[in-house]
Design an enzyme around this catalytic site. Sequence first.
Site, PDB file in Angstrom:
ATOM      1  N   CYS A  48       0.819  -1.220   0.000  1.00  0.00           N
ATOM      2  CA  CYS A  48       0.000   0.000   0.000  1.00  0.00           C
ATOM      3  C   CYS A  48       0.848   1.263   0.000  1.00  0.00           C
ATOM      4  CB  CYS A  48      -1.001  -0.072   1.159  1.00  0.00           C
ATOM      5  SG  CYS A  48      -1.048   1.324   2.270  1.00  0.00           S
ATOM      6  N   CYS A  51       0.882   3.485   3.075  1.00  0.00           N
ATOM      7  CA  CYS A  51       1.632   2.848   4.163  1.00  0.00           C
ATOM      8  C   CYS A  51       3.116   3.109   3.987  1.00  0.00           C
ATOM      9  CB  CYS A  51       1.381   1.340   4.186  1.00  0.00           C
ATOM     10  SG  CYS A  51      -0.351   0.877   4.256  1.00  0.00           S
ATOM     11  N   CYS A 382     -19.777  -1.319  -9.865  1.00  0.00           N
ATOM     12  CA  CYS A 382     -18.681  -1.971  -9.127  1.00  0.00           C
ATOM     13  C   CYS A 382     -17.890  -2.920 -10.018  1.00  0.00           C
ATOM     14  CB  CYS A 382     -19.258  -2.662  -7.885  1.00  0.00           C
ATOM     15  SG  CYS A 382     -18.531  -4.240  -7.416  1.00  0.00           S
ATOM     16  N   CYS A 385     -17.593  -6.586  -9.012  1.00  0.00           N
ATOM     17  CA  CYS A 385     -18.840  -7.312  -9.281  1.00  0.00           C
ATOM     18  C   CYS A 385     -18.866  -7.770 -10.735  1.00  0.00           C
ATOM     19  CB  CYS A 385     -20.048  -6.421  -9.007  1.00  0.00           C
ATOM     20  SG  CYS A 385     -20.065  -5.708  -7.352  1.00  0.00           S
TER      21      CYS A 385
END
Length: 493
Positions: A48, A51, A382, A385
């Site tokens: 990330c 991070c 999405c 999805c």
Amino acid sequence: MKVSLISTILAAASIAVASDVVSLTKDNFESFIAEHPLILAEFFAPWCGHCKALAPEYEQAATALKEKHKDIALAKIDCTAENELCNNQGIEGFPTLKVFRGLDLVSPYTGQRKADAIVSYMVKQSLPAVSSLDKDTLENFKTADEVVLVGYFSDNASNQTFTKVADRLRDSYLFGATADEKLAAAEGVAAPAVVMYKSFDDSKLVFSGDFTVDGIVNFAKVEAMPLLGEVGPATYTAYIESGNPLAYLFIDKPEDKEKFTEILLPLARKYRGVINIATIDANLYGQHAENVNLKQEWPAFAIQEIATNYKYAYDQAKEITKESLTEFLGLFDSGDLSPTIKSQPAPETQEGPVYVVTANTYDEIVLDEDKDVLIEFYATWCGHCKNLAPKYEELASIFWNDEELKSKVVIAKVDTPNNDVPDDVRGFPTIKLYPAGDKANPIEYQGDRTVKSLADFVRDHGKYGIDGWAVAEKKTAESILEFEEDTAEHDEL
Ligand SMILES: *[C@@H]1O[C@H](CO)[C@@H](O)[C@H](O)[C@H]1NC(C)=O
Ligand SMILES: *[C@@H]1O[C@H](CO)[C@@H](O)[C@H](O)[C@H]1NC(C)=O
């Protein structure tokens, strides 16, 4: 040359090892939290970007704190290695920073992600949550913030109770206390007592419930809310967290605000602690109207029940008056109002293999006690999805193409933003199994998004234990056999 290269590598390695940030795993997490009074923990993933940006600041803050504030520890948890731990902690994004005071008292870190900001935030967290007050400091303290809570007590037990409240809510309000009985008497209260001072509305409120942590926390959360507030990005969370139904009036004109404030104030007073009543600026947040099943026409009024997520929209063909609002809120309060359900039209027939569920057919299909129902909550926008869709179809067709299986297992989906469902759905796609005969206990799917894993989940958690994957494999094998027999026959011809 060689030697200096090696020593450089060694030096770099020793820097990496000598971190003042403690790495936690499932094996030492609980004991570490229990042994340290105040911890900032970072839940991260190595990939990330935010991070990575935080890492050097975090290291620097840990080192600075270690020198002067030995009681404050900085820790980190790699969530790619500690999946279960991070799941238990409800981690949904990276990095997530939480302040721990033991395992039961956890609050989100809301400071900046810079070394000095982390240090000052944590040092502030380490100071007593309750300021000691006396006759010289009390008066100024009452107005030191928008919401101030003062405890008046002389015994240890109420001191401890109040301190626990302050530890929980220290990020939201200012807390002070005094053991001076004369000050309590001057305030018109008898110890133990808690008084809230606000810079708005009824400026002083005395807590009158049982002197328990939960009782006082609840009092603080309810009463700190303005009588007639305004919903916006800064206040919305507090409204949701209060747990009470939220009644909104969307207004777009200043003169309406004046007119309706006069109408709403007495209602807000009447339903204080039961229904939160607020206005919302339709010019800025008009789109939110659709979330509470209103068209974007102003003024408009609706009640959102936080606990159930039901919405009660006031008929937009009717005028909003003092009488009609009074009646509407009264009907809601007595439970005589039906929620406004947003639903797409249900398809006339299921063209399969994935059943299309709408708000209106949810009960009939999903809560069918005779069937194991796997349902996907999705949104048309999405991407995950969309990726799942072909696999989900493949899974569904296993059951759809067999009359016996079809009568026991239903694979379904619902376009969640366009259909009010009772489920608390936090992300898309969310997949749950509602087992036959046990509809009160749906199980959320957490596995990977493959047809086999999904089929295994239906087998393991469904009432019928049907192994769709095995059925599909058997069929494939049979059809290959049939195909071979066919060709064999053709060969003979
Ligand atoms: C009150 O509590 C403190 C620490 O919690 C303790 O040191 C003190 O002895 C207690 N006093 C009484 C009167 O119980
Ligand atoms: C509450 O207890 C703490 C710790 O024992 C003490 O320092 C503080 O003075 C007490 N507060 C009051 C108002 O008695």
